[in-house]
Write an enzyme that holds these catalytic residues in place. Sequence first.
Site, mmCIF file in Angstrom:
data_model
loop_
_atom_site.group_PDB
_atom_site.id
_atom_site.type_symbol
_atom_site.label_atom_id
_atom_site.label_comp_id
_atom_site.label_asym_id
_atom_site.label_seq_id
_atom_site.Cartn_x
_atom_site.Cartn_y
_atom_site.Cartn_z
ATOM 1 N N HIS A 95 -22.402 27.962 -55.901
ATOM 2 C CA HIS A 95 -22.552 28.085 -54.449
ATOM 3 C C HIS A 95 -23.350 26.905 -53.891
ATOM 4 C CE1 HIS A 95 -22.931 31.284 -51.062
ATOM 5 N NE2 HIS A 95 -23.041 30.076 -50.544
ATOM 6 N N ARG A 119 -21.200 19.598 -47.610
ATOM 7 C CA ARG A 119 -21.024 19.178 -46.211
ATOM 8 C C ARG A 119 -19.945 18.110 -45.964
ATOM 9 N NH1 ARG A 119 -23.125 23.743 -44.670
ATOM 10 N NH2 ARG A 119 -25.400 23.838 -44.553
ATOM 11 N N HIS A 167 -24.819 35.618 -52.806
ATOM 12 C CA HIS A 167 -26.226 35.781 -52.380
ATOM 13 C C HIS A 167 -26.654 37.230 -52.104
ATOM 14 C CE1 HIS A 167 -23.981 35.520 -48.660
ATOM 15 N NE2 HIS A 167 -23.980 34.203 -48.622
ATOM 16 N N ASP A 225 -27.009 28.376 -53.208
ATOM 17 C CA ASP A 225 -26.673 28.368 -51.783
ATOM 18 C C ASP A 225 -27.342 27.165 -51.109
ATOM 19 O OD1 ASP A 225 -25.569 28.996 -49.360
ATOM 20 O OD2 ASP A 225 -26.725 30.844 -49.043
ATOM 21 N N HIS A 275 -29.442 20.824 -43.748
ATOM 22 C CA HIS A 275 -29.248 20.799 -42.301
ATOM 23 C C HIS A 275 -29.976 19.615 -41.693
ATOM 24 C CE1 HIS A 275 -27.039 24.492 -41.793
ATOM 25 N NE2 HIS A 275 -27.946 25.195 -42.434
#
Length: 426
Positions: A53, A57, A227, A300, A304
């Site tokens: 996971h 991007r 998750h 995960d 950002h």
Amino acid sequence: MKPLLLKGVRPYGEGEPQDILIRDGVIAEGTDENAEVVEGNGAVLLPGFVDLHTHLREPGREDTETIETGSKAAALGGYTAVFAMANTDPVADNAVIVEHVARRGQEVGLVDVHPVGAVTVGLKGEKLAELGTMANSKARVRVFSDDGHCVHDPLIMRRALEYSKSLNAVIAQHAEEPRLTVGAQAHEGENASRLGLQGWPAAAEESIVARDCILAKQVGARLHVCHVSTTGTADVLKWAKARGTEVSAEVTPHHLVLTDDRLATYDPVNKVNPPLRTQADVDALRQALADGTIDCVATDHAPHAVQDKDCEWSAARPGMLGLQTALGIVVETMVKTGLLDWRGVARVMSEKPAEIAGLTDQGRPIAVGEPANLVLVDPDASWTVNGAQLASIAGNTPFEGMELPAAVTATILRGRVTAVAGRIAE
């Protein structure tokens, strides 16, 4: 390729240090005076980690991460294979995009990058994506997920499971009943009420997991739950596995250590989907990982941009970095507490994720004739997390300033050193 000799290493952290020879990408017998030498100094030798996971991007948000920078972070974190989630722009819902991701991963060459295909077109949950085309493409997709969105329509989910069975693939579900999380900002509980944040009920996750386990059992297909974050989900998984359901599940490092107490400062670095839960949930997740109810750890990893995190809580994007901190968190929460030994670490970070994804060359035993996808770990080291110094373009780590135990000293992909002593190998 020159032979490689790992001197003074301890496979699975057991026994006296020994030398391991690698020739032509596989573990070999004997020694070789002409081999390149990596000094182990008693380090723990494990199968290379596999992350089911990862958000790389690319394509679309190369300002936050690229396949190259994400691969660097993965190699430095001890990973030899990662699965790149489909919520890119454009969405990886067709052969063109998944083949691009796979090709870029091969060009970078630091880890095996396996693209995850979307379950539905555009992640909209309305129409099945081209599962068969992606599975039969050069990317050979075997994991499908709408992660970031739940496949909430039970009919669409059942059809996806039916198709995946014929493809020998697995559907990885982001379990979130969207009608229960409209406007939700934090775990539904005391902290959310005190802070004035819309609550995110545990039932939103648990109800979808229960539904999908029933569907998977009926269809005879394989389901993977992304998750896991609540005690109730662990209970559902235990029930489903007892019924013979082919269901597997992952837990993130941050859900093994952080709680919704972190929300008191309203710092969006702590905003994640699913949200941070309670200490009782953390304790239950650790136990479920130890006893196999939850099969593996998955990061995960979600980079950002600054503007998507350095803003008010309600406007912030959910997600945290995870590739370079995962091992330290697992050691802190599972090894130092006695819940796992180093063989257990190998199981949850390498062997089980490779098995779930159907990888035949990852997560293999450390034995003669096996592929040399390996990681060396100094169990006595410690290091302090600094987001600006991590390999990712983004720096949104909730572990900023935290001292973590254990350090990756070398990562080896098919007999080639990809990372050593905290840097990418030349």
